[in-house]
Design an enzyme around this catalytic site. Structure first.
Site, PDB file in Angstrom:
ATOM      1  N   GLY A 261      90.186  97.578 144.922  1.00 22.00           N
ATOM      2  CA  GLY A 261      88.799  97.247 145.270  1.00 22.00           C
ATOM      3  C   GLY A 261      87.876  97.217 144.075  1.00 22.00           C
ATOM      4  O   GLY A 261      88.292  97.412 142.929  1.00 22.00           O
ATOM      5  N   VAL A 262      86.587  96.994 144.373  1.00 25.10           N
ATOM      6  CA  VAL A 262      85.586  96.796 143.324  1.00 25.10           C
ATOM      7  C   VAL A 262      85.124  98.120 142.726  1.00 25.10           C
ATOM      8  O   VAL A 262      85.331  99.184 143.292  1.00 25.10           O
ATOM      9  CB  VAL A 262      84.336  96.078 143.879  1.00 25.10           C
ATOM     10  CG1 VAL A 262      84.679  94.689 144.327  1.00 25.10           C
ATOM     11  CG2 VAL A 262      83.694  96.888 144.997  1.00 25.10           C
ATOM     12  N   GLU A 288      91.616  90.917 147.377  1.00 24.70           N
ATOM     13  CA  GLU A 288      90.532  89.933 147.533  1.00 24.70           C
ATOM     14  C   GLU A 288      90.036  89.448 146.184  1.00 24.70           C
ATOM     15  O   GLU A 288      89.576  88.337 146.053  1.00 24.70           O
ATOM     16  CB  GLU A 288      89.406  90.489 148.398  1.00 24.70           C
ATOM     17  CG  GLU A 288      88.975  91.841 147.974  1.00 24.70           C
ATOM     18  CD  GLU A 288      88.213  92.561 149.059  1.00 24.70           C
ATOM     19  OE1 GLU A 288      88.111  92.064 150.184  1.00 24.70           O
ATOM     20  OE2 GLU A 288      87.707  93.643 148.762  1.00 24.70           O
TER      21      GLU A 288
HETATM   22  N1  COA Z   1      76.775 110.899 146.319  1.00 24.98           N
HETATM   23  C1  COA Z   1      75.767 110.283 145.646  1.00 24.98           C
HETATM   24  N2  COA Z   1      75.968 109.386 144.655  1.00 24.98           N
HETATM   25  C2  COA Z   1      77.234 109.137 144.307  1.00 24.98           C
HETATM   26  C3  COA Z   1      78.331 109.762 144.918  1.00 24.98           C
HETATM   27  C4  COA Z   1      78.064 110.670 145.971  1.00 24.98           C
HETATM   28  N3  COA Z   1      79.040 111.302 146.624  1.00 24.98           N
HETATM   29  N4  COA Z   1      79.454 109.318 144.342  1.00 24.98           N
HETATM   30  C5  COA Z   1      79.086 108.431 143.400  1.00 24.98           C
HETATM   31  N5  COA Z   1      77.754 108.330 143.367  1.00 24.98           N
HETATM   32  C6  COA Z   1      76.953 107.461 142.506  1.00 24.98           C
HETATM   33  C7  COA Z   1      77.357 107.559 141.048  1.00 24.98           C
HETATM   34  O1  COA Z   1      76.711 108.645 140.422  1.00 24.98           O
HETATM   35  C8  COA Z   1      76.901 106.218 140.527  1.00 24.98           C
HETATM   36  O2  COA Z   1      75.500 106.269 140.348  1.00 24.98           O
HETATM   37  P1  COA Z   1      74.791 105.480 139.127  1.00 24.98           P
HETATM   38  O3  COA Z   1      75.033 104.030 139.436  1.00 24.98           O
HETATM   39  O4  COA Z   1      73.379 105.910 139.252  1.00 24.98           O
HETATM   40  O5  COA Z   1      75.498 105.949 137.897  1.00 24.98           O
HETATM   41  C9  COA Z   1      77.159 105.274 141.703  1.00 24.98           C
HETATM   42  O6  COA Z   1      77.248 106.109 142.859  1.00 24.98           O
HETATM   43  C10 COA Z   1      78.447 104.477 141.585  1.00 24.98           C
HETATM   44  O7  COA Z   1      79.471 105.385 141.389  1.00 24.98           O
HETATM   45  P2  COA Z   1      80.603 105.166 140.300  1.00 24.98           P
HETATM   46  O8  COA Z   1      81.252 106.469 140.075  1.00 24.98           O
HETATM   47  O9  COA Z   1      80.076 104.435 139.117  1.00 24.98           O
HETATM   48  O10 COA Z   1      81.652 104.366 141.136  1.00 24.98           O
HETATM   49  P3  COA Z   1      82.076 102.866 141.277  1.00 24.98           P
HETATM   50  O11 COA Z   1      81.418 101.896 140.362  1.00 24.98           O
HETATM   51  O12 COA Z   1      83.542 102.927 141.227  1.00 24.98           O
HETATM   52  O13 COA Z   1      81.572 102.471 142.756  1.00 24.98           O
HETATM   53  C11 COA Z   1      81.511 102.522 145.142  1.00 24.98           C
HETATM   54  C12 COA Z   1      81.916 103.247 143.845  1.00 24.98           C
HETATM   55  C13 COA Z   1      82.032 103.348 146.303  1.00 24.98           C
HETATM   56  C14 COA Z   1      80.015 102.369 145.209  1.00 24.98           C
HETATM   57  C15 COA Z   1      82.174 101.107 145.131  1.00 24.98           C
HETATM   58  O14 COA Z   1      83.551 101.215 144.915  1.00 24.98           O
HETATM   59  C16 COA Z   1      81.950 100.385 146.464  1.00 24.98           C
HETATM   60  O15 COA Z   1      80.946  99.732 146.644  1.00 24.98           O
HETATM   61  N6  COA Z   1      82.905 100.514 147.392  1.00 24.98           N
HETATM   62  C17 COA Z   1      82.753  99.993 148.732  1.00 24.98           C
HETATM   63  C18 COA Z   1      83.207  98.597 148.860  1.00 24.98           C
HETATM   64  C19 COA Z   1      84.649  98.417 148.531  1.00 24.98           C
HETATM   65  O16 COA Z   1      85.433  99.324 148.423  1.00 24.98           O
HETATM   66  N7  COA Z   1      85.046  97.228 148.371  1.00 24.98           N
HETATM   67  C20 COA Z   1      86.432  96.963 148.029  1.00 24.98           C
HETATM   68  C21 COA Z   1      86.818  95.691 148.401  1.00 24.98           C
HETATM   69  S1  COA Z   1      85.453  94.498 148.183  1.00 24.98           S
END
Ligand code: COA
Length: 502
Positions: A261-262, A288
């Site tokens: 995933g992303v 995807e």
């Molecule tokens: N509570 C609050 N904030 C949280 C957190 C939590 N439990 N866990 C992570 N964060 C914050 C991080 O601090 C970071 O904040 P910043 O942007 O201010 O630095 C932000 O969320 C993103 O987290 P990061 O650790 O950089 O993770 P990521 O870039 O790997 O993204 C998701 C994580 C979950 C947001 C991302 O994977 C997502 O959108 N997933 C859902 C969709 C998906 O899985 N799609 C896959 C197929 S399309």
């Protein structure tokens, strides 16, 4: 015959307030950018003149700054589906300005066909080549397919953006196939990853095409935070899990195809897989999106077939693929999102699903979309399409966020996206929790012992002691204390269950 030529500004003027507009593309790639940049100017002009201007935006997945970021800032989005990763868009959704349906990406084409979003007034489709026939237009796409076969058929009017940044050789990557109608739909005839079951082009009725806009605009590709020691450790834990599951015979020696995933974490996991690829058999990808790391592994001979709905790669990587198309066309297939995200194909191939969670709870529910219950982060994207149907469903996350003030392992998720019934494996930088074949008590043991950060283990243990007796023991008064404490005191480590038991 040559179709009508328009400037981007002329095309944008035709899209009126309240229109529903569907776009090609999936992630920032393949999104038409010329017309929408003019739409932004129109929205600003209309709002300055005190006139309403808002449109509905329908896409295959997330899009790009020009489309949803800038239009959100201009207060020009009335409705949006099905996914976004854009910070400006998220801000305006959380201000309750935009009606956003966060939905499964694999359902989007079907929902459009069944009319749940109302009529699609316009489709704007980016192409790398065009055959301008009198009775049939053959539209050759760029780096993504997403929902294009469907929007090209159901939209009332169509604008083509012929983006000459993309080489016409992009056609050799595409396999266009649209699923039939319920209830007599045929099985999807894709029996092998990389098999071609459709056409290289999307068919469009020329009568719908109001004009073609020529442009030359690179993709607005997203950059990720560079992997750090924690995210790389997560990746290493995933690879170690693969190896031990192969040894145990749960994964065959030929390996199952992978989906990834992303996000920054997913990207780091792919890097780790790349780093340890020599320890793994040659992989196939059914996902995807494919990112730069996948293209690199194809070149290194570590990935044989990669099939996805989008090549979410940097501009340099895309041009590299075009320059070496005779090699890459044998290894890359781009298909519609209703094929890449279909339960049928994901199950058939036994895909290993790997997505990122924001938080997991001690029983294995997962939240990837909301912060502290109310605030949207991105959405579910296609994560649940894969997690529900994969042969092994993995979620990973760092065990803490925001300098340790948030635990990603909590007693109860404040919002649930994938449930305990759909998740097999949870991975953090601390280790791997294997939930397969275990009831709630043993699941909680695995997750707390192997995935929680040491700072939070005592609090999670204390919660277990306070929980009522039952199959899935909880204490409802203390269940959301972690989130509530973060909202009140800015640090989950300050949880005092006593306050919630008074
Ligand atoms: N509570 C609050 N904030 C949280 C957190 C939590 N439990 N866990 C992570 N964060 C914050 C991080 O601090 C970071 O904040 P910043 O942007 O201010 O630095 C932000 O969320 C993103 O987290 P990061 O650790 O950089 O993770 P990521 O870039 O790997 O993204 C998701 C994580 C979950 C947001 C991302 O994977 C997502 O959108 N997933 C859902 C969709 C998906 O899985 N799609 C896959 C197929 S399309």
């Amino acid at each position: 015959m040559a179709y009508n030529r328009l400037t981007a500004a002329e095309a944008a003027e035709m899209i009126k307030n309240d229109a529903n507009v569907a776009f090609s593309g999936f992630t920032p790639n393949g999104i038409p950018k010329a017309v929408i940049r003019e739409t932004y100017k129109i929205a600003m002009r209309e709002h300055e003149a005190g006139r309403p201007y808002q449109i509905g935006i329908l896409t295959g997945a997330s899009s790009c700054q020009s489309l949803e970021g800038d239009l959100a800032k201009a207060h020009a989005i009335k409705f949006r589906a099905p996914f976004s990763t854009n910070a400006d868009f998220r801000n305006h959704v959380n201000l309750e300005e935009i009606d956003y349906e966060d939905g499964h990406l694999g359902h989007m084409a079907e929902k459009l066909r069944r009319g749940f979003f109302g009529e699609v007034d316009w489709a704007i489709i980016e192409v790398s080549d065009l055959e301008e026939g009198a009775d049939l237009c053959k539209a050759y796409l760029t780096t993504a397919e997403g929902i294009v076969p469907t929007i090209a058929r159901i939209a009332k009017r169509i604008i083509i953006e012929w983006n000459h940044f993309h080489s016409p050789v992009a056609k050799h990557l595409h396999d266009v196939y649209e699923c039939g109608e319920y209830p007599n739909r045929e099985p999807i005839p894709l029996l092998k990853i990389g098999q071609r079951i459709g056409k290289e082009y999307v068919e469009i009725d020329p009568k719908k095409i109001v004009g073609v806009v020529d442009c030359n605009i690179p993709e607005e590709a997203r950059s990720f935070k560079a992997p750090d020691s924690e995210t790389l450790r997560i990746g290493e834990n995933v690879v170690e899990f693969f190896l031990s599951d192969m040894k145990a015979g749960h994964i065959p020696s030929c390996m199952f195809p992978i989906q990834s995933g992303v996000g920054a974490t997913g990207n780091a996991v792919l890097e780790a897989i790349g780093k340890y690829a020599d320890h793994l058999p040659v992989l196939n990808v059914f996902s995807e999106v494919m990112q730069d790391a996948v293209i690199d592994l194809i070149e290194k001979g570590r990935i044989d077939q990669a099939e996805a709905t989008a090549m979410t790669c940097t501009n340099e990587c895309i041009q590299h693929v075009y320059e070496n198309i005779d090699f890459f066309k044998k290894h890359i297939t781009l298909c519609p999102s209703e094929i890449s995200n279909a339960p049928e194909t994901i199950r058939r191939f036994g895909v290993i699903a790997m997505n990122t969670a924001l938080e997991v709870d001690i029983y294995g529910h997962e939240n990837s979309s909301h912060i502290c219950g109310s605030r949207l982060m991105n959405g579910i994207g296609g994560s649940c399409d894969y997690e529900r149907n994969g042969s092994i469903s993995i979620f990973y996350t760092q065990s803490t966020a925001k300098n340790g003030t948030i635990s990603a392992v909590v007693p109860m998720c404040c919002h649930v996206d994938s449930t305990e019934h759909d998740i097999d494996i949870i991975v953090t930088e601390q280790g791997v929790a294997d939930l397969r074949g275990k009831g709630p008590a043993r699941r909680a043991e695995e997750i707390i012992e192997h995935c929680a950060h040491p700072d939070y283990k005592p609090l999670l243990r204390e919660y277990q002691k306070l929980a009522d007796k039952g199959h899935t023991p909880h204490n409802m008064r203390c269940a959301l204390a972690f989130h509530d404490t973060f909202l009140k005191k800015g640090d989950m480590r300050l949880v005092d269950f006593g306050e919630y038991l008074k």
